[in-house]
Design a protein around this motif. Sequence first.
Motif, PDB file in Angstrom:
ATOM      1  N   GLU A  86       0.829  -1.208   0.000  1.00  0.00           N
ATOM      2  CA  GLU A  86       0.000   0.000   0.000  1.00  0.00           C
ATOM      3  C   GLU A  86       0.865   1.260   0.000  1.00  0.00           C
ATOM      4  OE1 GLU A  86      -3.259   2.620   0.121  1.00  0.00           O
ATOM      5  OE2 GLU A  86      -3.052   0.535  -0.536  1.00  0.00           O
TER       6      GLU A  86
ATOM      7  N   VAL B 131       2.188   1.668  -3.624  1.00  0.00           N
ATOM      8  CA  VAL B 131       1.157   2.100  -4.578  1.00  0.00           C
ATOM      9  C   VAL B 131       0.729   3.534  -4.297  1.00  0.00           C
ATOM     10  CG1 VAL B 131      -1.216   1.693  -5.340  1.00  0.00           C
ATOM     11  CG2 VAL B 131       0.344  -0.228  -5.023  1.00  0.00           C
TER      12      VAL B 131
ATOM     13  N   TYR C 217       0.637  -2.789  -9.613  1.00  0.00           N
ATOM     14  CA  TYR C 217      -0.490  -3.332  -8.865  1.00  0.00           C
ATOM     15  C   TYR C 217      -1.804  -2.737  -9.338  1.00  0.00           C
ATOM     16  CZ  TYR C 217       2.907  -5.283  -5.617  1.00  0.00           C
ATOM     17  OH  TYR C 217       3.936  -5.993  -5.062  1.00  0.00           O
TER      18      TYR C 217
ATOM     19  N   GLU D 281      -5.954  -2.355  -8.406  1.00  0.00           N
ATOM     20  CA  GLU D 281      -6.928  -2.414  -7.312  1.00  0.00           C
ATOM     21  C   GLU D 281      -8.181  -3.128  -7.801  1.00  0.00           C
ATOM     22  OE1 GLU D 281      -6.842   1.230  -4.532  1.00  0.00           O
ATOM     23  OE2 GLU D 281      -6.355   2.044  -6.507  1.00  0.00           O
TER      24      GLU D 281
ATOM     25  N   LEU E 279      -5.003  -5.592  -3.768  1.00  0.00           N
ATOM     26  CA  LEU E 279      -4.002  -4.969  -4.630  1.00  0.00           C
ATOM     27  C   LEU E 279      -3.204  -6.106  -5.229  1.00  0.00           C
ATOM     28  CD1 LEU E 279      -2.496  -1.952  -2.619  1.00  0.00           C
ATOM     29  CD2 LEU E 279      -3.739  -1.849  -4.786  1.00  0.00           C
TER      30      LEU E 279
ATOM     31  N   GLN F 245      -6.104  -6.768   0.827  1.00  0.00           N
ATOM     32  CA  GLN F 245      -5.738  -5.682   1.732  1.00  0.00           C
ATOM     33  C   GLN F 245      -6.708  -5.545   2.898  1.00  0.00           C
ATOM     34  OE1 GLN F 245      -2.519  -5.302   0.552  1.00  0.00           O
ATOM     35  NE2 GLN F 245      -2.812  -3.179   1.139  1.00  0.00           N
TER      36      GLN F 245
END
Length: 249
Positions: free
Chosen positions: A31, A34, A82, A84, A102, A231
């Motif tokens: 995270e 990204v 990545y 989502e 992700l 996630q």
Amino acid sequence: MAGHSQFKNIMYRKGAQDAKRAKAFTKIIRELTVAARTGLADPNANPRLRAAVIAARAANMSKDTMERAIKRGAGGEGIEQYEEIRYEGYGPGGVALIVEALTDNRNRTASEVRAAFGRHGGTLGESGSVSFMFERVGFVHYPPAVASADDMLEAALDAGADDVQSGDDGHDIYAVPDDLSTVRDGLEQRFGPADASRLDWRPRTVVPIAEDDAITLFKLLDALEDSDDVQRVAANFEVPDEIMERLSR
């Protein structure tokens, strides 16, 4: 606006054993990377990155590890791309689930999520099949010791929040998504950094489930959380306290 909503935003979270901690670090690093890639590398100017940094600090991630992930994302080159993805479906007892992922391999993630639902009494649905049962909200969490319920409610209202739920686990503050940064900043001026700050899914209603369904549902949630690609999982279940006490033994 209600000071204390009767509905709880129930997110399933795993404990802090070493293996689970390592997996949590993997998710947070992804995270951070990204968030830095899709926005500015400065947490103060990038709300998504700031939320990821808050999560990293709450997980006791080292500053060096955080900075490496941010620099890697800000560089942009040579890193995984990545994507989502959101999955929706039903678990045991008719519980609605939203799974946020992700991933750098859509087929792998879809296979893992589908297998988890299939093995543990769930049904994976189409996009939009359960999200109408939730509302998108800004979410801020503080531990119980930072303030009384009344003081937190007053401060949250002053900061522009829509709702506050205070209990033994702490204070959950909710705002419309566009107001998340304003509410978080206002609360941090009074109480310091929050334990969590992010966009979240809040169930409009909750589904009470029986003990057998709860056991199977927790296995499904464990299986989903075991995926490095997943996630966060949101669900709209409620388990009576006496059942939770038995399951926790």
